[in-house]
Design an enzyme around this catalytic site. Structure first.
Site, PDB file in Angstrom:
ATOM      1  N   ASP A 116       0.827  -1.209   0.000  1.00 16.59           N
ATOM      2  CA  ASP A 116       0.000   0.000   0.000  1.00 16.59           C
ATOM      3  C   ASP A 116       0.864   1.265   0.000  1.00 16.59           C
ATOM      4  O   ASP A 116       1.993   1.246   0.480  1.00 16.59           O
ATOM      5  CB  ASP A 116      -0.910  -0.025   1.240  1.00 16.59           C
ATOM      6  CG  ASP A 116      -2.074   0.931   1.117  1.00 16.59           C
ATOM      7  OD1 ASP A 116      -2.313   1.456   0.013  1.00 16.59           O
ATOM      8  OD2 ASP A 116      -2.752   1.162   2.131  1.00 16.59           O
ATOM      9  N   GLY A 117       0.318   2.336  -0.547  1.00 13.09           N
ATOM     10  CA  GLY A 117       0.971   3.645  -0.458  1.00 13.09           C
ATOM     11  C   GLY A 117       1.609   4.115  -1.751  1.00 13.09           C
ATOM     12  O   GLY A 117       2.317   5.123  -1.757  1.00 13.09           O
ATOM     13  N   GLU A 149       0.667 -13.696  11.994  1.00 11.36           N
ATOM     14  CA  GLU A 149       1.320 -12.572  12.675  1.00 11.36           C
ATOM     15  C   GLU A 149       1.255 -11.350  11.755  1.00 11.36           C
ATOM     16  O   GLU A 149       1.559 -11.458  10.560  1.00 11.36           O
ATOM     17  CB  GLU A 149       2.796 -12.901  12.964  1.00 11.36           C
ATOM     18  CG  GLU A 149       2.996 -14.051  13.918  1.00 11.36           C
ATOM     19  CD  GLU A 149       2.517 -13.742  15.337  1.00 11.36           C
ATOM     20  OE1 GLU A 149       2.545 -12.569  15.733  1.00 11.36           O
ATOM     21  OE2 GLU A 149       2.107 -14.687  16.027  1.00 11.36           O
ATOM     22  N   ARG A 181      -0.155   9.233 -10.061  1.00  5.67           N
ATOM     23  CA  ARG A 181      -0.266   8.028  -9.230  1.00  5.67           C
ATOM     24  C   ARG A 181       0.373   6.816  -9.899  1.00  5.67           C
ATOM     25  O   ARG A 181       0.977   5.976  -9.242  1.00  5.67           O
ATOM     26  CB  ARG A 181      -1.744   7.739  -8.921  1.00  5.67           C
ATOM     27  CG  ARG A 181      -2.392   8.775  -8.029  1.00  5.67           C
ATOM     28  CD  ARG A 181      -3.874   8.467  -7.860  1.00  5.67           C
ATOM     29  NE  ARG A 181      -4.078   7.142  -7.317  1.00  5.67           N
ATOM     30  CZ  ARG A 181      -4.042   6.841  -6.027  1.00  5.67           C
ATOM     31  NH1 ARG A 181      -3.823   7.780  -5.134  1.00  5.67           N
ATOM     32  NH2 ARG A 181      -4.229   5.610  -5.605  1.00  5.67           N
ATOM     33  N   HIS A 217       2.856   3.451  -8.857  1.00  7.59           N
ATOM     34  CA  HIS A 217       2.670   2.019  -9.130  1.00  7.59           C
ATOM     35  C   HIS A 217       3.889   1.453  -9.860  1.00  7.59           C
ATOM     36  O   HIS A 217       4.314   0.322  -9.597  1.00  7.59           O
ATOM     37  CB  HIS A 217       1.401   1.791  -9.960  1.00  7.59           C
ATOM     38  CG  HIS A 217       0.139   2.188  -9.237  1.00  7.59           C
ATOM     39  ND1 HIS A 217      -0.145   1.787  -7.944  1.00  7.59           N
ATOM     40  CD2 HIS A 217      -0.919   2.956  -9.614  1.00  7.59           C
ATOM     41  CE1 HIS A 217      -1.307   2.291  -7.570  1.00  7.59           C
ATOM     42  NE2 HIS A 217      -1.798   3.003  -8.564  1.00  7.59           N
ATOM     43  N   SER A 253      -7.433  -5.137  -5.752  1.00  9.03           N
ATOM     44  CA  SER A 253      -8.573  -5.650  -4.987  1.00  9.03           C
ATOM     45  C   SER A 253      -9.866  -5.546  -5.798  1.00  9.03           C
ATOM     46  O   SER A 253      -9.942  -4.784  -6.773  1.00  9.03           O
ATOM     47  CB  SER A 253      -8.727  -4.859  -3.681  1.00  9.03           C
ATOM     48  OG  SER A 253      -9.244  -3.585  -3.960  1.00  9.03           O
ATOM     49  N   GLU A 288     -12.315  -4.027  -4.912  1.00 13.72           N
ATOM     50  CA  GLU A 288     -12.773  -2.637  -4.759  1.00 13.72           C
ATOM     51  C   GLU A 288     -11.983  -1.669  -5.650  1.00 13.72           C
ATOM     52  O   GLU A 288     -12.447  -0.561  -5.934  1.00 13.72           O
ATOM     53  CB  GLU A 288     -12.653  -2.205  -3.282  1.00 13.72           C
ATOM     54  CG  GLU A 288     -13.626  -2.911  -2.338  1.00 13.72           C
ATOM     55  CD  GLU A 288     -13.264  -4.370  -2.037  1.00 13.72           C
ATOM     56  OE1 GLU A 288     -12.066  -4.725  -2.134  1.00 13.72           O
ATOM     57  OE2 GLU A 288     -14.183  -5.167  -1.743  1.00 13.72           O
ATOM     58  N   ASN A 289     -10.777  -2.075  -6.085  1.00 13.51           N
ATOM     59  CA  ASN A 289      -9.955  -1.168  -6.913  1.00 13.51           C
ATOM     60  C   ASN A 289     -10.578  -0.860  -8.270  1.00 13.51           C
ATOM     61  O   ASN A 289     -10.182   0.097  -8.936  1.00 13.51           O
ATOM     62  CB  ASN A 289      -8.544  -1.736  -7.118  1.00 13.51           C
ATOM     63  CG  ASN A 289      -7.660  -1.636  -5.893  1.00 13.51           C
ATOM     64  OD1 ASN A 289      -6.731  -2.432  -5.706  1.00 13.51           O
ATOM     65  ND2 ASN A 289      -7.925  -0.680  -5.025  1.00 13.51           N
ATOM     66  N   TRP A 290     -11.590  -1.655  -8.695  1.00 13.69           N
ATOM     67  CA  TRP A 290     -12.252  -1.363  -9.974  1.00 13.69           C
ATOM     68  C   TRP A 290     -12.926  -0.008  -9.953  1.00 13.69           C
ATOM     69  O   TRP A 290     -13.198   0.577 -10.999  1.00 13.69           O
ATOM     70  CB  TRP A 290     -13.293  -2.439 -10.317  1.00 13.69           C
ATOM     71  CG  TRP A 290     -12.699  -3.774 -10.646  1.00 13.69           C
ATOM     72  CD1 TRP A 290     -12.833  -4.924  -9.925  1.00 13.69           C
ATOM     73  CD2 TRP A 290     -11.877  -4.120 -11.769  1.00 13.69           C
ATOM     74  NE1 TRP A 290     -12.133  -5.950 -10.517  1.00 13.69           N
ATOM     75  CE2 TRP A 290     -11.542  -5.478 -11.661  1.00 13.69           C
ATOM     76  CE3 TRP A 290     -11.364  -3.400 -12.854  1.00 13.69           C
ATOM     77  CZ2 TRP A 290     -10.743  -6.155 -12.594  1.00 13.69           C
ATOM     78  CZ3 TRP A 290     -10.560  -4.051 -13.776  1.00 13.69           C
ATOM     79  CH2 TRP A 290     -10.270  -5.408 -13.644  1.00 13.69           C
ATOM     80  N   ILE A 330      -7.015  -4.895   7.400  1.00 14.22           N
ATOM     81  CA  ILE A 330      -6.822  -6.089   6.578  1.00 14.22           C
ATOM     82  C   ILE A 330      -7.408  -5.856   5.176  1.00 14.22           C
ATOM     83  O   ILE A 330      -7.026  -6.520   4.217  1.00 14.22           O
ATOM     84  CB  ILE A 330      -7.499  -7.310   7.253  1.00 14.22           C
ATOM     85  CG1 ILE A 330      -6.832  -7.607   8.609  1.00 14.22           C
ATOM     86  CG2 ILE A 330      -7.448  -8.556   6.388  1.00 14.22           C
ATOM     87  CD1 ILE A 330      -5.354  -7.858   8.552  1.00 14.22           C
TER      88      ILE A 330
HETATM   89  C1  FPP Z   1      -1.901   0.268  -3.336  1.00 13.40           C
HETATM   90  O1  FPP Z   1      -1.440   1.612  -3.407  1.00 13.40           O
HETATM   91  C2  FPP Z   1      -1.417  -0.481  -4.473  1.00 13.40           C
HETATM   92  C3  FPP Z   1      -2.181  -0.939  -5.505  1.00 13.40           C
HETATM   93  C4  FPP Z   1      -3.636  -0.733  -5.568  1.00 13.40           C
HETATM   94  C5  FPP Z   1      -1.589  -1.652  -6.645  1.00 13.40           C
HETATM   95  C6  FPP Z   1      -0.370  -2.433  -6.337  1.00 13.40           C
HETATM   96  C7  FPP Z   1       0.401  -2.572  -7.584  1.00 13.40           C
HETATM   97  C8  FPP Z   1       1.748  -2.607  -7.662  1.00 13.40           C
HETATM   98  C9  FPP Z   1       2.636  -2.637  -6.480  1.00 13.40           C
HETATM   99  C10 FPP Z   1       2.456  -2.602  -8.977  1.00 13.40           C
HETATM  100  C11 FPP Z   1       2.125  -3.687  -9.911  1.00 13.40           C
HETATM  101  C12 FPP Z   1       2.020  -5.035  -9.269  1.00 13.40           C
HETATM  102  C13 FPP Z   1       2.708  -6.110  -9.665  1.00 13.40           C
HETATM  103  C14 FPP Z   1       2.449  -7.410  -9.034  1.00 13.40           C
HETATM  104  C15 FPP Z   1       3.736  -6.021 -10.699  1.00 13.40           C
HETATM  105  P1  FPP Z   1      -2.511   2.756  -3.477  1.00 13.40           P
HETATM  106  O2  FPP Z   1      -2.636   3.205  -4.894  1.00 13.40           O
HETATM  107  O3  FPP Z   1      -3.775   2.314  -2.833  1.00 13.40           O
HETATM  108  O4  FPP Z   1      -1.816   3.860  -2.632  1.00 13.40           O
HETATM  109  P2  FPP Z   1      -2.554   4.993  -1.790  1.00 13.40           P
HETATM  110  O5  FPP Z   1      -3.298   4.283  -0.687  1.00 13.40           O
HETATM  111  O6  FPP Z   1      -1.419   5.813  -1.285  1.00 13.40           O
HETATM  112  O7  FPP Z   1      -3.454   5.720  -2.726  1.00 13.40           O
END
Ligand code: FPP
Length: 248
Positions: free
Chosen positions: A18-19, A205, A31, A35, A63, A65-67, A193
């Site tokens: 995350d982040g 853990e 953003r 990624h 996730s 929800e990310n859609w 979670i």
């Molecule tokens: C959460 O950060 C991260 C994601 C929703 C995507 C994770 C994807 C990657 C790490 C890159 C591609 C993955 C692979 C397996 C190659 P966020 O966007 O929710 O961050 P924020 O909470 O700061 O907005």
């Protein structure tokens, strides 16, 4: 760090990466740049996890929800994922790593599914670490789909009601065949979670760090794994019971 300098690693490590977005926004970047940098952290973690003898690594990459994110971000994430899989499959072969995917794959674009199928097929004979990508994944969705499949098997006579146990139910989940995670890392300071592996994390853990995923360095990863070494996993028992079992 030399693997021999290191205590027993978790058998199954799960990570909520995350982040990325905040990392980018703090730097006035788009953003998707977050990624992209996050994908570099994925490379490091996969390489280190396999080197240190972790048998199963599960990454929450997208996730259910990310859609609902802006269309352009979703599209860019799908493109990044496809590019990552294509670029990294040769390395997965060299490192004997097997790809696996959990989540609702029917929601993923066809080209992403084709890339995933190719990578899963190509790495299917590898016997080292299993790298599971959770894509379009939600724990509640997974549990309800498992309940639906299990009920179907009861109705068509393939499974008797009395044979339903926790193990049998677990085998209907997307993670059927994988052990439960021993250790969960979540970056970026959120202590939730977020619908990840809800059934499987029962005794896991948990480790939370304020570091955003793109800044999660090899040292931060080792720090987290060192923290795992200090945890006493009691599974509901007392320390005395565990110490007796461990004494000669
Ligand atoms: C959460 O950060 C991260 C994601 C929703 C995507 C994770 C994807 C990657 C790490 C890159 C591609 C993955 C692979 C397996 C190659 P966020 O966007 O929710 O961050 P924020 O909470 O700061 O907005």
């Amino acid at each position: 760090m030399d693997p021999s300098d290191f205590g027993k690693p978790p058998t199954h490590l799960a990570i909520i990466m995350d982040g990325n977005g905040r990392w980018a926004q703090q730097r006035m970047l788009k953003r998707i740049v977050g990624h992209q940098r996050g994908a570099e952290t994925v490379k490091m973690v996969v390489e280190q996890a396999s080197l240190l003898g972790i048998k199963y690594l599960t990454l929450f990459a997208f996730s259910s929800e990310n859609w609902s994110r802006p269309v352009l971000e979703v599209r860019a994430l799908m493109t990044l994922l496809k590019k990552y899989i294509r670029q990294e499959t040769a390395r997965m072969m060299r490192k004997n790593i097997r790809y696996n995917v959990i989540g609702n794959r029917s929601e993923l674009p066809d080209d992403v599914n084709e890339t995933l199928d190719g990578a899963i097929r190509e790495t299917s004979g590898n016997t080292g670490m299993v790298l599971t990508l959770a894509l379009s994944y939600g724990g509640r969705q997974e549990i309800s789909m498992a309940a639906k499949r299990l009920t179907g098997d009861v109705l068509n006579g393939r499974l008797a009601l009395d044979d339903i146990t926790m193990e049998v139910f677990g085998s209907y989940l997307d993670t059927g065949g994988l052990p439960d995670p021993d250790f969960l890392i979540r970056t970026s300071g959120e202590m939730r979670i977020s619908n990840f592996l809800l059934w499987q994390l029962a005794y896991t853990e948990l480790y939370f760090t304020d570091i955003n995923w793109p800044d999660f360095t090899i040292n931060e990863f080792h720090k987290a794994l060192n923290d795992f070494q200090s945890r006493e996993r009691r599974f509901g028992k007392t320390s005395d019971q565990l110490n007796k079992r461990n004494s000669p």
